[in-house]
Scaffold this motif. Structure first.
Motif, PDB file in Angstrom:
ATOM      1  N   UNK B   1       0.832  -1.212   0.000  1.00  0.00           N
ATOM      2  CA  UNK B   1       0.000   0.000   0.000  1.00  0.00           C
ATOM      3  C   UNK B   1       0.866   1.261   0.000  1.00  0.00           C
ATOM      4  N   UNK B   2       1.872   1.215   0.908  1.00  0.00           N
ATOM      5  CA  UNK B   2       2.740   2.372   1.018  1.00  0.00           C
ATOM      6  C   UNK B   2       3.533   2.572  -0.281  1.00  0.00           C
ATOM      7  N   UNK B   8       2.368   6.377  -6.952  1.00  0.00           N
ATOM      8  CA  UNK B   8       1.432   7.388  -7.463  1.00  0.00           C
ATOM      9  C   UNK B   8       1.998   8.796  -7.261  1.00  0.00           C
ATOM     10  N   UNK B   9       2.585   8.992  -6.073  1.00  0.00           N
ATOM     11  CA  UNK B   9       3.173  10.301  -5.784  1.00  0.00           C
ATOM     12  C   UNK B   9       4.302  10.620  -6.765  1.00  0.00           C
ATOM     13  N   UNK B  10       5.157   9.627  -7.027  1.00  0.00           N
ATOM     14  CA  UNK B  10       6.289   9.894  -7.929  1.00  0.00           C
ATOM     15  C   UNK B  10       5.818  10.115  -9.364  1.00  0.00           C
ATOM     16  N   UNK B  11       4.739   9.421  -9.720  1.00  0.00           N
ATOM     17  CA  UNK B  11       4.187   9.636 -11.059  1.00  0.00           C
ATOM     18  C   UNK B  11       3.681  11.082 -11.181  1.00  0.00           C
ATOM     19  N   UNK B  12       2.987  11.520 -10.139  1.00  0.00           N
ATOM     20  CA  UNK B  12       2.511  12.899 -10.103  1.00  0.00           C
ATOM     21  C   UNK B  12       3.702  13.866 -10.121  1.00  0.00           C
ATOM     22  N   UNK B  13       4.701  13.569  -9.271  1.00  0.00           N
ATOM     23  CA  UNK B  13       5.887  14.436  -9.191  1.00  0.00           C
ATOM     24  C   UNK B  13       6.622  14.505 -10.521  1.00  0.00           C
ATOM     25  N   UNK B  14       6.681  13.373 -11.207  1.00  0.00           N
ATOM     26  CA  UNK B  14       7.357  13.341 -12.507  1.00  0.00           C
ATOM     27  C   UNK B  14       6.583  14.186 -13.511  1.00  0.00           C
ATOM     28  N   UNK B  15       5.257  14.023 -13.504  1.00  0.00           N
ATOM     29  CA  UNK B  15       4.428  14.814 -14.422  1.00  0.00           C
ATOM     30  C   UNK B  15       4.605  16.300 -14.131  1.00  0.00           C
ATOM     31  N   UNK B  69      10.683  14.308  -4.460  1.00  0.00           N
ATOM     32  CA  UNK B  69      10.894  12.882  -4.197  1.00  0.00           C
ATOM     33  C   UNK B  69      10.899  12.030  -5.446  1.00  0.00           C
ATOM     34  N   UNK B  70      11.135  12.646  -6.624  1.00  0.00           N
ATOM     35  CA  UNK B  70      11.167  11.821  -7.829  1.00  0.00           C
ATOM     36  C   UNK B  70      12.558  11.275  -8.133  1.00  0.00           C
ATOM     37  N   UNK B  71      13.574  11.845  -7.500  1.00  0.00           N
ATOM     38  CA  UNK B  71      14.914  11.276  -7.652  1.00  0.00           C
ATOM     39  C   UNK B  71      15.798  11.712  -6.496  1.00  0.00           C
ATOM     40  N   UNK B  72      16.910  11.003  -6.335  1.00  0.00           N
ATOM     41  CA  UNK B  72      17.933  11.475  -5.411  1.00  0.00           C
ATOM     42  C   UNK B  72      19.268  11.287  -6.115  1.00  0.00           C
ATOM     43  N   UNK B  73      20.309  11.923  -5.582  1.00  0.00           N
ATOM     44  CA  UNK B  73      21.594  11.838  -6.280  1.00  0.00           C
ATOM     45  C   UNK B  73      22.742  12.059  -5.328  1.00  0.00           C
ATOM     46  N   UNK B  74      23.939  11.620  -5.739  1.00  0.00           N
ATOM     47  CA  UNK B  74      25.137  11.996  -5.005  1.00  0.00           C
ATOM     48  C   UNK B  74      26.234  12.297  -6.013  1.00  0.00           C
ATOM     49  N   UNK B  75      27.083  13.241  -5.652  1.00  0.00           N
ATOM     50  CA  UNK B  75      28.155  13.658  -6.544  1.00  0.00           C
ATOM     51  C   UNK B  75      29.477  13.451  -5.821  1.00  0.00           C
ATOM     52  N   UNK B 204       9.112   6.389 -22.253  1.00  0.00           N
ATOM     53  CA  UNK B 204       8.244   7.529 -22.016  1.00  0.00           C
ATOM     54  C   UNK B 204       8.353   7.999 -20.572  1.00  0.00           C
ATOM     55  N   UNK B 205       8.000   9.249 -20.358  1.00  0.00           N
ATOM     56  CA  UNK B 205       8.196   9.842 -19.023  1.00  0.00           C
ATOM     57  C   UNK B 205       7.390   9.125 -17.955  1.00  0.00           C
ATOM     58  N   UNK B 206       6.227   8.578 -18.322  1.00  0.00           N
ATOM     59  CA  UNK B 206       5.350   7.973 -17.305  1.00  0.00           C
ATOM     60  C   UNK B 206       5.754   6.541 -16.958  1.00  0.00           C
ATOM     61  N   UNK B 207       6.747   5.984 -17.663  1.00  0.00           N
ATOM     62  CA  UNK B 207       7.273   4.671 -17.269  1.00  0.00           C
ATOM     63  C   UNK B 207       8.264   4.850 -16.128  1.00  0.00           C
ATOM     64  N   UNK B 208       7.754   5.203 -14.964  1.00  0.00           N
ATOM     65  CA  UNK B 208       8.688   5.469 -13.873  1.00  0.00           C
ATOM     66  C   UNK B 208       9.083   4.150 -13.211  1.00  0.00           C
ATOM     67  N   UNK B 209      10.312   4.079 -12.670  1.00  0.00           N
ATOM     68  CA  UNK B 209      10.771   2.809 -12.086  1.00  0.00           C
ATOM     69  C   UNK B 209      10.041   2.483 -10.783  1.00  0.00           C
ATOM     70  N   UNK B 210      10.239   1.238 -10.344  1.00  0.00           N
ATOM     71  CA  UNK B 210       9.554   0.751  -9.151  1.00  0.00           C
ATOM     72  C   UNK B 210       9.973   1.525  -7.889  1.00  0.00           C
ATOM     73  N   UNK B 211      11.258   1.851  -7.833  1.00  0.00           N
ATOM     74  CA  UNK B 211      11.741   2.649  -6.694  1.00  0.00           C
ATOM     75  C   UNK B 211      12.262   3.979  -7.215  1.00  0.00           C
TER      76      UNK B 211
END
Lengths: 78, 256
Positions: B1-2, B8-15, B69-75, B204-211
């Motif tokens: 569920x979580x 859903x949140x990341x899909x919205x965030x990506x859009x 919350x659609x991505x994180x990164x480190x440099x 496509x942009x809406x094919x967001x990964x599982x995590x």
């Protein structure tokens, strides 16, 4: 400038600059597949051809070029 | 569920990210950058200003995506900066947004960009104010890049020429090595990885990964091409050898 002169010039460049074996070169030889010319070589080849012919060669005119014959045709139609 | 909710949140965030990118692009492309041509007559100053703006805009965009919350990164490897004059920043190209990160990291560097962006009304003022390098004419591209490097510039390049094909070994086109040797430039490798993979070629942009995807940028110390290839080779042979060496370096470091 005749087709034959142009062929000799291209052959010379391919052998001297790009180290292609002379026996591999023919009118129908595909530059990229048979003669292992890559995109940078192609750019350099066009520079040599510009100097030799004194003609302006637009990159679009070379997009469709595959064989030695194509190069000659492209230049003859300029 | 979580996880479902997060998806859903990341899909919205990506859009939302794509929407904001488009909106920002529209405002900058049709208002800010055309205005630069009116108010800054000196091309060099205009270029500096345009690139600084693009760098900031892309940094902001990255911050937005991170906070959504659609991505994180480190440099890693920031100690290897600043980029010395006459160097090529060489990076692999797994995803669509690599260029956003690279421009925010290296805003002053020249970029090689698809030439149709100079003809597109939404982007033409941006790329021409920033005075980047169009990719259409092979000879012109080689010459312009070489000249800019020699005059002390830095250049962002993806030697693959396009995004990597997932599952296939990466393949460098010969241009980057040729430019490096003709300009006598140094190389600054930047290794990009993204896990789980997202926004690859043809995706496509809406094919967001599982995590949530995690981007890693590894900035290596500057390399001198003459340390990678023999000095006794003929110029052409040397260019091909350098290309193979660079490709090998990236193949060894890229994990998929």
């Amino acid at each position: 400038m005749t087709r034959n002169e142009l062929y000799k010039f291209i052959e010379g460049i391919l052998v001297e600059k790009f180290e292609v074996e002379k026996s591999k070169i023919s009118m129908g030889a595909n530059l990229y597949e048979h003669l292992e010319i890559d995109s940078i070589d192609a750019v350099d080849l066009v520079v040599h051809l510009k100097e030799f012919t004194g003609k302006k060669i637009q990159p679009e005119q070379f997009k469709e070029v595959r064989t030695v014959e194509d190069v000659i045709e492209a230049i003859m139609t300029l | 569920m979580k996880q479902k909710l997060n998806h859903i949140w990341r899909l919205f965030g990506t859009a939302l990210s794509f929407f904001l990118f488009g909106l920002g692009g529209l405002l900058m492309g049709l208002l800010l950058f055309p205005a630069l041509f009116l108010f800054i007559k000196d091309p060099t100053r205009r270029q500096t200003f345009a690139r600084a703006w693009l760098g900031r805009a892309f940094s902001l965009f990255i911050a937005i995506m991170k906070n959504l919350g659609v991505l994180s990164y480190s440099i890693r490897g920031l100690e290897n900066l600043p980029v010395p004059a006459n160097s090529i920043i060489v990076a692999n190209h797994p995803t669509l947004i690599d260029v956003v990160f690279l421009i925010s990291l290296f805003p002053e560097a020249d970029c090689v960009i698809k030439s149709n962006l100079w003809r597109n009304p939404f982007t033409r003022f941006v790329v021409s104010a920033a005075n980047h390098i169009p990719n259409d004419d092979g000879a012109g591209l080689l010459q312009t890049s070489t000249e800019r490097l020699r005059s002390g510039g830095t250049l962002n390049l993806f030697p693959e020429g396009t995004r990597s094909t997932p599952g296939r070994e990466l393949r460098f086109k010969p241009g980057a090595a040729a430019i490096a040797l003709r300009a006598g430039a140094k190389l600054l490798p930047v290794l990009i990885s993204c896990r789980p993979m997202t926004l690859t070629k043809g995706e496509s942009w809406y094919h967001i990964p599982e995590h949530k995807p995690f981007f890693e940028f590894d900035i290596f110390a500057v390399m001198d091409p003459s340390d990678l290839v023999g000095t006794s080779m003929k110029p052409r042979e040397k260019e091909k050898a350098l290309n193979r060496a660079m490709q090998q370096f990236f193949r060894e470091h890229v994990q998929d």
